[in-house]
Design an enzyme around this catalytic site. Structure first.
Site, PDB file in Angstrom:
ATOM      1  N   LYS A 124       0.881  -1.180   0.000  1.00  9.23           N
ATOM      2  CA  LYS A 124       0.000   0.000   0.000  1.00  9.23           C
ATOM      3  C   LYS A 124       0.916   1.228   0.000  1.00  9.23           C
ATOM      4  CE  LYS A 124      -4.084   1.927   2.219  1.00  9.23           C
ATOM      5  NZ  LYS A 124      -3.601   3.319   2.294  1.00  9.23           N
ATOM      6  N   VAL A 125       1.267   1.651  -1.186  1.00 17.91           N
ATOM      7  CA  VAL A 125       2.217   2.748  -1.349  1.00 17.91           C
ATOM      8  C   VAL A 125       1.591   4.039  -0.832  1.00 17.91           C
ATOM      9  CG1 VAL A 125       3.602   4.042  -3.001  1.00 17.91           C
ATOM     10  CG2 VAL A 125       3.252   1.581  -3.314  1.00 17.91           C
TER      11      VAL A 125
END
Length: 560
Positions: A124-125
């Site tokens: 989950k950048v």
């Protein structure tokens, strides 16, 4: 059906826990508190979305937004979507941004995964979401997430980001991609470095005018290709060929929550080219893009990392008097979890330090874990509208007070009992502060050694002391009588280190009483100041009285 019932039960349990911590406010107080925090978050939103700057850490913003939502639910106000930007974006997304539902823990994720197949995990950048539209092989438009349906036209900005392919071919020539514009990092270790406010930094670069060179510090991670190839492997291969290589590198097939947990932990500790705040698990099979709507994605979920620091509400301010008479301040908190540790209290330090922090019940503080897992205060992130701080006790205590019990001596007296029972002193296993308080409250000790006179029957009938434990406790008290003389002197609070006391070779109370200041001064680590403290201590009337009492109890070394 059973799975959905389990999910429903977990949701209800979560809601119950949320309601359980609703503040005990009057309607007027609730309105004031909610309004103040709402205004502050709106100001942060305006700064973030209109000017591209942030006056608050991303994690603090997220947690205070969640706190506002909780308060609104508690008092029946309308809720707000966290991180909702001003709805002034004019450009329609070809495909809506759905957002992603957060899983509370591994068990919740396992339930979600159980009815799905062909699942994949991605980091989950942590950045800013964007739509990339390619037409006839060229980047045609870039649109900020906005409200999921409409956003700002970021085309000119994105064209200046060298890491974003400006031309593509094959299946991507006429495509819509969704991804995250992120701050490029070299060897970012999330566990050690945290979030570094990456989201706000990216938003700032995208919102500001000019400074086109700085945009090359950004890149994009594509996480969705609506209406793309059916097979995830085909999607990843085409994206990598077009220049979106990170998606293929950091997308892995997973079968269960254990595998997700393994990858999540690996990425938490690994050197990555971006900041992350968790992982996203997605099914390869997605509905047609025309069915995508904000908040309605059932084919993907997120499992975020536990924040390194948590925002906690201060329930009360308490004062503790240590065995030496020093007053320390402790904040009692609404419990929060930090690295699998439940944190309910945090030490503030001295009264002066507390006054400098200016912390009152109802305030929101940022708490993290220092060395050896000890909670610490990092910041006061929000102060309540009504602030009443307690008055600290008078500074009447010192190292020679409260060997004998009295109303004003309650806290220092208990601290002395806790000290003498510790492993390094008399080693009374199985009793801590709560146990000493129960014994003292029931039997009203005269002094710090009165527990030696307790009978098995008295211990067994003490409220708060389990009957099964009372016999063990009586045995511990009897064993203490056999402890060496130096241990008893330490229990009396002699102002010497154990090493110095052992070096003194003192083996009796009478010998100790006749030792001179010069004698004590010659001991290792004992200067003239400490030697004078020892003389003051042994000449103190309470200490002499305790020595005589221990002699009457025939404690080793105290006999006449």
């Amino acid at each position: 059906m059973k799975v959905w019932m389990a999910i429903l039960i977990s949701i209800l349990c979560w809601q119950s826990s949320a309601w359980a911590v609703c503040p005990a406010w009057s309607p007027a107080r609730a309105q004031e508190e909610i309004s103040r925090l709402q205004q502050q978050i709106k100001q942060w939103d305006d700064d973030y979305w209109k000017e591209g700057k942030s006056e608050v850490e991303d994690g603090v913003y997220d947690q205070l937004s969640a706190r506002l939502t909780q308060w609104q639910r508690c008092f029946g106000n309308e809720t707000r979507d966290a991180m909702m930007p001003p709805l002034n974006g004019a450009v329609m997304h070809p495909v809506a941004h759905t957002g992603v539902r957060k899983m509370a823990d591994k068990n919740a994720l396992s339930l979600w995964m159980r009815e799905r197949s062909d699942l994949w995990v991605q980091p989950k950048v942590d950045g800013v979401a964007v739509t990339l539209v390619y037409r006839d092989g060229k980047l045609n438009k870039a649109i900020s997430r906005g409200n999921g349906l409409k956003g700002e036209d970021w085309t000119q900005k994105v064209r200046l980001i060298s890491a974003v392919p400006q031309t593509v071919s094959g299946p991507l020539a006429n495509s819509t991609l969704q991804g995250e514009i992120f701050l490029k990092r070299k060897g970012h270790i999330q566990q050690q470095m945290g979030g570094i406010n990456a989201r706000a930094k990216v938003a700032g670069l995208m919102m500001r005018q000019g400074n086109s060179d700085t945009l090359n510090s950004l890149a994009v991670f594509v996480w969705a290709w609506p209406d793309g190839p059916q097979l995830m492997t085909d999607r990843l291969k085409e994206l990598a060929t077009a220049g979106f290589t990170l998606t293929q590198t950091y997308t892995r097939a997973v079968k269960n929550a254990d595998e997700v947990a393994h990858v999540r932990n690996e990425w938490w500790k690994a050197k990555l080219p971006f900041v992350t705040d968790g992982v996203v698990v997605r099914a390869a099979k997605e509905p047609e893009s025309r069915h995508w709507l904000p908040g309605q994605a059932e084919w993907l979920v997120a499992w975020k990392y536990q924040p390194v620091a948590q925002v906690a509400e201060v329930k009360a301010i308490q004062f503790a008097v240590g065995k030496s008479g020093k007053i320390s301040v402790v904040a009692s908190l609404v419990p929060v979890m930090l690295d699998d540790k439940k944190v309910q209290r945090v030490n503030i330090g001295s009264v002066r330090h507390w006054q400098e922090w200016d912390i009152a019940p109802g305030d929101q503080i940022l708490v993290s874990l220092a060395g050896q897992g000890i909670p610490r205060i990092d910041d006061v992130v929000w102060r309540g509208a009504e602030r009443t701080k307690p008055t600290p006790p008078e500074n009447r205590f010192n190292s020679l007070t409260c060997y004998f019990a009295s109303d004003v001596c309650q806290e220092q007296f208990i601290s002395r009992l806790v000290w003498l029972g510790s492993k390094q002193v008399l080693g009374l296993d199985g009793i801590g502060e709560a146990g000493w308080r129960a014994l003292h409250q029931t039997h009203r000790f005269e002094h710090i050694f009165s527990w030696l006179l307790l009978t098995p029957e008295q211990l067994q009938n003490t409220p708060g002391i389990a009957k099964s434990k009372s016999a063990q406790l009586w045995h511990q008290f009897n064993l203490a009588r056999q402890q060496p003389f130096t241990r008893w002197v330490m229990a009396m609070g002699i102002p010497l280190t154990r090493a110095a006391l052992n070096a003194s070779d003192e083996r009796s109370w009478s010998q100790l009483l006749f030792s001179t200041e010069q004698f004590w001064q010659q001991l290792p680590g004992t200067g003239s100041g400490r030697a004078r403290q020892v003389i003051e201590w042994k000449e103190n009337a309470q200490i002499k009285k305790l020595g005589s009492w221990l002699a009457a109890q025939q404690i080793t070394g105290f006999e006449p």
